[in-house]
Write a protein that holds these residues in place. Sequence first.
Motif, short mmCIF file in Angstrom:
data_model
loop_
_atom_site.label_atom_id
_atom_site.label_comp_id
_atom_site.label_asym_id
_atom_site.label_seq_id
_atom_site.Cartn_x
_atom_site.Cartn_y
_atom_site.Cartn_z
N TRP A 132 82.60 78.20 10.83
CA TRP A 132 83.74 78.33 9.94
C TRP A 132 84.67 79.43 10.44
O TRP A 132 84.26 80.34 11.16
N ALA A 133 85.93 79.32 10.05
CA ALA A 133 86.95 80.32 10.38
C ALA A 133 87.45 80.92 9.08
O ALA A 133 87.79 80.19 8.14
N TYR A 134 87.47 82.25 9.00
CA TYR A 134 87.85 82.92 7.76
C TYR A 134 89.03 83.85 7.98
O TYR A 134 89.18 84.45 9.04
N MET A 168 88.06 77.74 6.50
CA MET A 168 88.00 76.38 7.05
C MET A 168 86.62 76.13 7.62
O MET A 168 86.11 76.93 8.42
N VAL A 169 86.01 75.01 7.22
CA VAL A 169 84.65 74.67 7.62
C VAL A 169 84.70 73.55 8.65
O VAL A 169 85.34 72.51 8.43
N SER A 170 84.01 73.73 9.76
CA SER A 170 84.04 72.75 10.84
C SER A 170 83.23 71.50 10.48
O SER A 170 82.29 71.56 9.67
N MET A 205 84.05 83.13 12.17
CA MET A 205 85.04 83.63 13.13
C MET A 205 86.27 84.08 12.36
O MET A 205 86.85 83.32 11.58
N HIS A 206 86.67 85.34 12.56
CA HIS A 206 87.84 85.87 11.88
C HIS A 206 89.11 85.41 12.57
O HIS A 206 89.20 85.39 13.80
#
Length: 691
Positions: A132-134, A168-170, A205-206
């Motif tokens: 995920w990207a945060y 966002m979740v992959s 991942m930021h």
Amino acid sequence: MHATSSDGADVKVAVIVPAYGQPSLTAEALHTALAQVTDFNFAVVIVNDGCPHPETDEVCQTFAATCPGRIFYLHKRNGGLSAARNSGIDFALAAFPDLEAVYLLDCDNRIGPHLLQRLLTALRKADASIGWAYPDVDKFGFAEFADTSGPYSPLEHLFRNFCEAGSMVSRRMLDAPLRFDTEMRQGVEDWEFWLHGLERGFRGMHVADAGFAYRRRGESMLVAAERDFTPILRYIRNRHPRLFGIRNVLAFETEARSRYAIYHPDTGLVRCFTGENDVTTLTVSDYITRLLRARLRPAYGHCPGQLVAMSSSFCEALAAQSLLAGVLWTLERGLARSTVITCSVRDQTQEDRLLAWSDGTIVQEQTDRFRLASDQTHILAVEASFLVEHASLRTLDLHTLPRQPGKRQHAIELDLAVRAAPADLEPIDEGFTRLCRDIATAGAGANPADWKAAMPNMYRLQAALPRDLYPELFNLSSAFPCGSSDARPLAALVLASGRSESVATAERLALTLIEEGWEAHLVTIASELALAPGRAECFSQIIALPLPELLSRAWTRSYQGTPMPCFDHLDTDDAISTLAGYHRAVSVDGGVSHTLMGALRRLKVETWALLGYGEGDQATSEAVNACAAFEQAYTHIAVSNAEILRLCRAFGMPSAKLRYWADRSTDLECDGFGVKPLLESATAPKSRQAV
């Protein structure tokens, strides 16, 4: 913004918007979702979670009718926020075959026009471990900037939810499959979701400047959860026992290299690590920059909290004899008591002694200033953040360092005699003073405006210290970084004394354990260790814990006439913290180690006791009686002869717990007495890496 085909075949990202009440805020959130500027197609999936207010349905129906093929509207029976998100995710996976990710947007938040593009671009560039990207979190309403920058830290994520639900979740994480826990209806369900991903091997991942805006109100689901957070936290930790186990926490800390910063005045380098086999080496300038930035910019664990000064030659000499980790641990336990720890070093001239900590320890009580009794300081330890707090003192040196609040002593001076100590060791006083002045000079020029105009959350700004982690989970001040994530399981062979007879027994057991696939560490709760040259190879680490003997007043209590040595609370914490990370702890010669085993067993450590192998002058009946007092704390109790076996049974020890380990002079035949051999009863467990 790209158009979306009616069948959704080309949708790459689905924005999941659970809707319940707040119709005007829902409309605001949907407007920001529709305003996204992307080079890919996206869809918005609204999930009405059985909201009883008709206004919510009207808003959702209006948007869906206005944007057919872009907005998809689902209506379901009320099941809570987690269930609504799961319904939206399942729909998106089924409806959009080319889906790469979903974005989670709560109906009272907003997103900037480039958020989807920036997050998906980051996920596309990332490797398969990124789930995920945060983003950073710009809070409005009650305004605050939540800076989530810095490398993703699994260690910090166990203790703080710095990844907001607006992430966002992959697709690869959703296909794992991972979903939100529908039992969590009081809030913080996003934290549990990220931790579930971490447990499955994914990382976050930021992404900077993504454009996420979180509405912070005086009353909300999150505010209610914060008021009653303890049962929620307990639920999360009980749901993921392996993730929150002490060996896994240690493995994450080892990965972060966040425990020690070893400054070598002779080379001008600083080595940062938790476990000595995973090291980052910095110049002094780079280390000072990292230390000062720890107070300005979040990057949890990026700067170790404990600063130790020693020469590189002595550091290498300790490592070559498997002593470095143990010496650093002794210094760390000293820092739990005192502002400053200093140590003079000399060569151990007794051929049969590996090391000896002096019993002539000098303790400086709490005073405003102190002077060292010895002018030969070869090791010095202090908490790095405490130095930074006083970096404005341009003349800062060792003797002007003020007393640290909450510490029992101002300074503790130790003396260490160790075999093969370098003959040309130079005192490190001048080098440490130089480092202090360099920190003060660099600190005077530090400007928080170099980073962000908004003040970030202060709770993420600090150098890392074990007391931030272990008390909350394990009621321990720290845990010895024994390397428990290595491929082989670890056993600690515990000596209450450093006598040669006890060491010989430990050596023989270590060799046997190694044949069984184990790695053995020698742990002695004493100030001296009798170990002749060439006999230490079977122990991959040697740890002496001398502070209880050097600093505390010994006391005993009696169990059925047998004197039992005891520790005070601080010494007990030291000893349990030393052993908590091992798979197995073996009491080789009894004594005070009996008192530790109950706490270790509660920490999922397998516990053994040996009887009749190295108790020294203690009578056989007294040794058995002392062990019987703590029999319930042991997994197995090994006996060396028939007399001890009979005594164990006479003292009421369960036969199923008794084991046989052949001594050189044994008269015990296990088949004839109905006991199993020790090592056939306990095979090496499958060791796991940190999740």
